[in-house]
Design an enzyme around this catalytic site. Structure first.
Site, PDB file in Angstrom:
ATOM      1  N   ARG A 154     -48.559  18.168  49.115  1.00  0.00           N
ATOM      2  CA  ARG A 154     -47.984  19.454  49.530  1.00  0.00           C
ATOM      3  C   ARG A 154     -48.972  20.597  49.294  1.00  0.00           C
ATOM      4  O   ARG A 154     -49.015  21.550  50.036  1.00  0.00           O
ATOM      5  CB  ARG A 154     -46.697  19.701  48.745  1.00  0.00           C
ATOM      6  CG  ARG A 154     -45.932  20.895  49.210  1.00  0.00           C
ATOM      7  CD  ARG A 154     -44.547  20.956  48.615  1.00  0.00           C
ATOM      8  NE  ARG A 154     -44.573  20.867  47.160  1.00  0.00           N
ATOM      9  CZ  ARG A 154     -43.490  20.718  46.408  1.00  0.00           C
ATOM     10  NH1 ARG A 154     -42.313  20.602  46.978  1.00  0.00           N
ATOM     11  NH2 ARG A 154     -43.567  20.668  45.101  1.00  0.00           N
ATOM     12  N   TYR A 155     -49.735  20.521  48.214  1.00  0.00           N
ATOM     13  CA  TYR A 155     -50.714  21.562  47.917  1.00  0.00           C
ATOM     14  C   TYR A 155     -52.096  21.018  48.280  1.00  0.00           C
ATOM     15  O   TYR A 155     -52.326  19.812  48.220  1.00  0.00           O
ATOM     16  CB  TYR A 155     -50.696  21.906  46.421  1.00  0.00           C
ATOM     17  CG  TYR A 155     -49.355  22.353  45.899  1.00  0.00           C
ATOM     18  CD1 TYR A 155     -48.941  23.673  46.060  1.00  0.00           C
ATOM     19  CD2 TYR A 155     -48.499  21.470  45.237  1.00  0.00           C
ATOM     20  CE1 TYR A 155     -47.711  24.092  45.565  1.00  0.00           C
ATOM     21  CE2 TYR A 155     -47.268  21.892  44.742  1.00  0.00           C
ATOM     22  CZ  TYR A 155     -46.877  23.202  44.912  1.00  0.00           C
ATOM     23  OH  TYR A 155     -45.671  23.613  44.431  1.00  0.00           O
ATOM     24  N   ARG A 158     -54.057  18.960  45.186  1.00  0.00           N
ATOM     25  CA  ARG A 158     -53.399  18.035  44.262  1.00  0.00           C
ATOM     26  C   ARG A 158     -52.297  17.255  44.959  1.00  0.00           C
ATOM     27  O   ARG A 158     -51.703  17.740  45.917  1.00  0.00           O
ATOM     28  CB  ARG A 158     -52.878  18.756  43.027  1.00  0.00           C
ATOM     29  CG  ARG A 158     -51.999  19.944  43.322  1.00  0.00           C
ATOM     30  CD  ARG A 158     -52.110  20.942  42.165  1.00  0.00           C
ATOM     31  NE  ARG A 158     -51.163  22.040  42.303  1.00  0.00           N
ATOM     32  CZ  ARG A 158     -51.410  23.131  43.011  1.00  0.00           C
ATOM     33  NH1 ARG A 158     -52.550  23.258  43.684  1.00  0.00           N
ATOM     34  NH2 ARG A 158     -50.519  24.096  43.086  1.00  0.00           N
ATOM     35  N   CYS A 167     -36.398   4.715  35.633  1.00  0.00           N
ATOM     36  CA  CYS A 167     -36.411   5.629  34.469  1.00  0.00           C
ATOM     37  C   CYS A 167     -35.687   4.941  33.325  1.00  0.00           C
ATOM     38  O   CYS A 167     -34.842   4.078  33.554  1.00  0.00           O
ATOM     39  CB  CYS A 167     -35.690   6.935  34.783  1.00  0.00           C
ATOM     40  SG  CYS A 167     -36.449   7.830  36.141  1.00  0.00           S
ATOM     41  N   CYS A 171     -31.053  10.949  34.616  1.00  0.00           N
ATOM     42  CA  CYS A 171     -30.521  12.291  34.361  1.00  0.00           C
ATOM     43  C   CYS A 171     -29.596  12.637  35.513  1.00  0.00           C
ATOM     44  O   CYS A 171     -29.979  12.505  36.681  1.00  0.00           O
ATOM     45  CB  CYS A 171     -31.658  13.309  34.303  1.00  0.00           C
ATOM     46  SG  CYS A 171     -33.032  12.777  33.277  1.00  0.00           S
ATOM     47  N   CYS A 174     -30.900  14.803  38.476  1.00  0.00           N
ATOM     48  CA  CYS A 174     -32.228  14.443  38.992  1.00  0.00           C
ATOM     49  C   CYS A 174     -32.450  14.917  40.435  1.00  0.00           C
ATOM     50  O   CYS A 174     -31.649  14.644  41.316  1.00  0.00           O
ATOM     51  CB  CYS A 174     -32.405  12.928  38.929  1.00  0.00           C
ATOM     52  SG  CYS A 174     -33.999  12.405  39.566  1.00  0.00           S
ATOM     53  N   ARG A 176     -34.805  13.851  42.312  1.00  0.00           N
ATOM     54  CA  ARG A 176     -35.264  12.716  43.133  1.00  0.00           C
ATOM     55  C   ARG A 176     -34.241  11.595  43.129  1.00  0.00           C
ATOM     56  O   ARG A 176     -34.585  10.415  43.228  1.00  0.00           O
ATOM     57  CB  ARG A 176     -36.617  12.250  42.594  1.00  0.00           C
ATOM     58  CG  ARG A 176     -37.669  12.190  43.666  1.00  0.00           C
ATOM     59  CD  ARG A 176     -39.048  11.983  43.103  1.00  0.00           C
ATOM     60  NE  ARG A 176     -39.781  13.212  43.035  1.00  0.00           N
ATOM     61  CZ  ARG A 176     -40.591  13.549  42.038  1.00  0.00           C
ATOM     62  NH1 ARG A 176     -40.777  12.737  41.021  1.00  0.00           N
ATOM     63  NH2 ARG A 176     -41.219  14.691  42.064  1.00  0.00           N
ATOM     64  N   ASP A 335     -32.661  22.332  41.007  1.00  0.00           N
ATOM     65  CA  ASP A 335     -32.825  22.165  42.452  1.00  0.00           C
ATOM     66  C   ASP A 335     -31.487  21.852  43.128  1.00  0.00           C
ATOM     67  O   ASP A 335     -30.504  21.513  42.473  1.00  0.00           O
ATOM     68  CB  ASP A 335     -33.813  21.021  42.735  1.00  0.00           C
ATOM     69  CG  ASP A 335     -35.208  21.376  42.274  1.00  0.00           C
ATOM     70  OD1 ASP A 335     -35.568  22.562  42.337  1.00  0.00           O
ATOM     71  OD2 ASP A 335     -35.942  20.455  41.834  1.00  0.00           O
ATOM     72  N   ASP A 372     -38.260  26.129  42.423  1.00  0.00           N
ATOM     73  CA  ASP A 372     -39.010  25.299  43.362  1.00  0.00           C
ATOM     74  C   ASP A 372     -38.347  25.536  44.713  1.00  0.00           C
ATOM     75  O   ASP A 372     -37.176  25.186  44.910  1.00  0.00           O
ATOM     76  CB  ASP A 372     -38.931  23.815  42.945  1.00  0.00           C
ATOM     77  CG  ASP A 372     -40.273  23.126  43.064  1.00  0.00           C
ATOM     78  OD1 ASP A 372     -41.067  23.565  43.933  1.00  0.00           O
ATOM     79  OD2 ASP A 372     -40.533  22.171  42.319  1.00  0.00           O
ATOM     80  N   LYS A 379     -43.538  26.063  43.855  1.00  0.00           N
ATOM     81  CA  LYS A 379     -42.923  26.767  42.723  1.00  0.00           C
ATOM     82  C   LYS A 379     -43.143  28.270  42.819  1.00  0.00           C
ATOM     83  O   LYS A 379     -44.275  28.719  43.006  1.00  0.00           O
ATOM     84  CB  LYS A 379     -43.530  26.264  41.407  1.00  0.00           C
ATOM     85  CG  LYS A 379     -43.220  24.824  41.140  1.00  0.00           C
ATOM     86  CD  LYS A 379     -43.894  24.343  39.877  1.00  0.00           C
ATOM     87  CE  LYS A 379     -43.775  22.858  39.749  1.00  0.00           C
ATOM     88  NZ  LYS A 379     -44.555  22.119  40.778  1.00  0.00           N
TER      89      LYS A 379
HETATM   90  S1  SF4 Z   1     -35.222  13.755  36.185  1.00  0.00           S
HETATM   91 FE1  SF4 Z   1     -35.017  11.983  37.560  1.00  0.00          FE
HETATM   92  S2  SF4 Z   1     -37.077  11.096  37.630  1.00  0.00           S
HETATM   93 FE2  SF4 Z   1     -37.014  12.445  35.858  1.00  0.00          FE
HETATM   94  S3  SF4 Z   1     -36.461  11.120  34.132  1.00  0.00           S
HETATM   95 FE3  SF4 Z   1     -34.570  12.033  34.911  1.00  0.00          FE
HETATM   96  S4  SF4 Z   1     -33.808  10.542  36.372  1.00  0.00           S
HETATM   97 FE4  SF4 Z   1     -35.923  10.030  36.022  1.00  0.00          FE
END
Ligand code: SF4
Length: 433
Positions: A154-155, A158, A167, A171, A174, A176, A335, A372, A379
């Site tokens: 995207r940038y 990088r 994971c 979370c 998340c 993603r 997000d 973001d 960001k």
């Molecule tokens: S935010 Fe998403 S990618 Fe990051 S540790 Fe938690 S579940 Fe995994």
């Protein structure tokens, strides 16, 4: 200005319009300053009865922790008094975002209190099935910036390389969530070769951030192969790893891992911390081990409603992070990921937190608060407004206490065409701001 240097508050007569005669210093603070009285109690690992018989050696083995993650309603019920909202949330989590909690992370949860910050991050609630019209499957537009599967470019200089979708703990907020947890697989060799081919032919890329999922869940050998082959590309200067493992599975930070990582300097690690209660003795040891390996550590924190959206909690978090040699780096506005509206705070809340940190604690402890940009704009930093007004030849600023100060702009000095040494002629030019 140097820390400790003094400036007098601007007097009424030398303030630029519109301040003159109207504003009081204290009125310039966007949010009232109050002394934070509340305390965050330290947390200790309390092994639930389910794991009382587990040997110390097993408990401290990251592979044992990973194998024994809680992934079902029945297992969760054995250690937590689930609320109806949590029970329903777990039932509906299949096909949305997997449930997985390491025994270690579960041992930090309050089994009685559903508002426990550790518990709220990891146990699904029924609110997750509520979808808001603003939410997106891919909130950061990563897929449209992906020239090769697993790579986000995207940038200009990088890239982001997603090396696994696994994971240690998922979370509930998340970003993603469209990708993580569904297969728990790492990048295939064929895919990685494609990534390398792309990177070799894009010479502007100087920085690769490994993420996922969590790169530190790869075995040392696999991670070393990835780091080694990236390091062998001459124009790649910097390697970075984004991880939550030091928080949710700190047993993974072993001497062997650190010795391997050290070979690939300059290498930096960003650790996803959310709440001061995550900083236990085991986490301290893990971060110290990484820091002793010469790895610069930064933190990334998502601002979450009811979890860390109070200035006294964030202050405690950033101060504790410095003590374990982790430099607070970013606070992210949450997000627009699907089913996460119940975690989102207002942007004003984030700005208020920075207001209560900047000037009130060590500068190194103050992270950058960013949004973001939805859809992939990158960001965007946000902070309280300290510039009161820009006047003729001077600017007016306010400090963290709301006191007002003037700063005179310089007269710009122009150098005419370079002359041999000794013959420089300086032509001062008066410039209006
Ligand atoms: S935010 Fe998403 S990618 Fe990051 S540790 Fe938690 S579940 Fe995994």
């Amino acid at each position: 200005m140097q820390e400790g240097a003094k400036m007098e508050p601007a007097s009424d007569s030398n303030l630029s319009s519109p301040l003159r005669g109207t504003e009081k210093a204290s009125q310039l603070v966007l949010f009232p300053i109050s002394v934070e009285q509340r305390k965050v109690e330290e947390i200790k690992e309390v092994r639930p009865p389910l794991w009382k018989e587990v040997l110390e050696r097993e408990w401290n083995d990251w592979r044992w922790q990973l194998r024994h993650r809680i992934t079902s309603l029945e297992q969760m019920k054995e250690i937590i008094e689930l609320t109806p909202e949590e029970t329903e949330g777990i039932k509906h989590s299949k096909g949305r975002l997997a449930l997985a909690v390491t025994p270690y992370f579960a041992s930090l949860m309050d089994p009685i209190n559903p508002n426990c910050p550790i518990r709220r991050q990891a146990i699904p609630r029924i609110e997750e099935i509520h979808l808001s019209k603003n939410e997106m499957v891919d909130p950061l537009g990563e897929d449209k910036h992906s020239p090769v599967p697993g790579l986000v470019h995207r940038y200009p200089d990088r890239v982001l390389l997603l090396v696994t979708d696994q994971c240690a703990v998922y979370c509930r907020y998340c970003t993603r969530r469209r990708l993580v947890g569904s297969h728990e697989r790492s990048i295939t060799q064929g895919n990685f070769e494609e990534v390398l081919k792309y990177l070799k032919s894009h010479r502007k890329v100087r920085d690769v951030l490994l993420s996922g999922g969590d790169p530190l869940l790869l075995e040392n050998e696999r991670l070393e192969e990835i780091l080694g082959r990236l390091r062998a590309i001459p124009h790649i200067e910097l390697l970075r790893i984004g991880t939550r493992v030091p928080v949710t599975l700190p047993q993974r930070i072993t001497g062997g891992l650190v010795r391997m990582l050290k070979k690939y300097h300059p290498l930096m690690i960003s650790i996803h911390f959310t709440h001061p209660k995550e900083i236990t003795e085991t986490v301290r040891r893990a971060c110290n081990e990484l820091a002793d390996g010469g790895i610069p550590l930064g933190s990334q924190t998502v601002l979450l409603k009811g979890i860390n959206d109070k200035p006294y909690i964030m202050k405690k978090l950033v101060q504790e992070l410095l003590k374990i040699r982790v430099r607070p780096y970013y606070i992210y506005q949450c997000d627009l990921a699907m089913g996460t509206e119940h975690f989102r705070t207002s942007v004003a809340t984030g700005i208020q937190i920075i207001e209560k940190l900047r000037g009130h604690t060590t500068g190194y402890a103050v992270p950058t608060y960013v949004v973001d940009a939805p859809g992939g704009g990158g960001k965007i930093p946000l902070q309280p407004d300290y510039l009161v007004t820009r006047g003729k030849g001077k600017i007016v600023l306010r400090n963290y206490e709301g006191k007002v100060f003037e700063y005179p702009e310089p007269n710009i000095i122009e150098f005419k065409k370079a002359r041999p040494i000794g013959e420089e002629k300086v032509v001062p030019k008066k410039v209006m701001a």
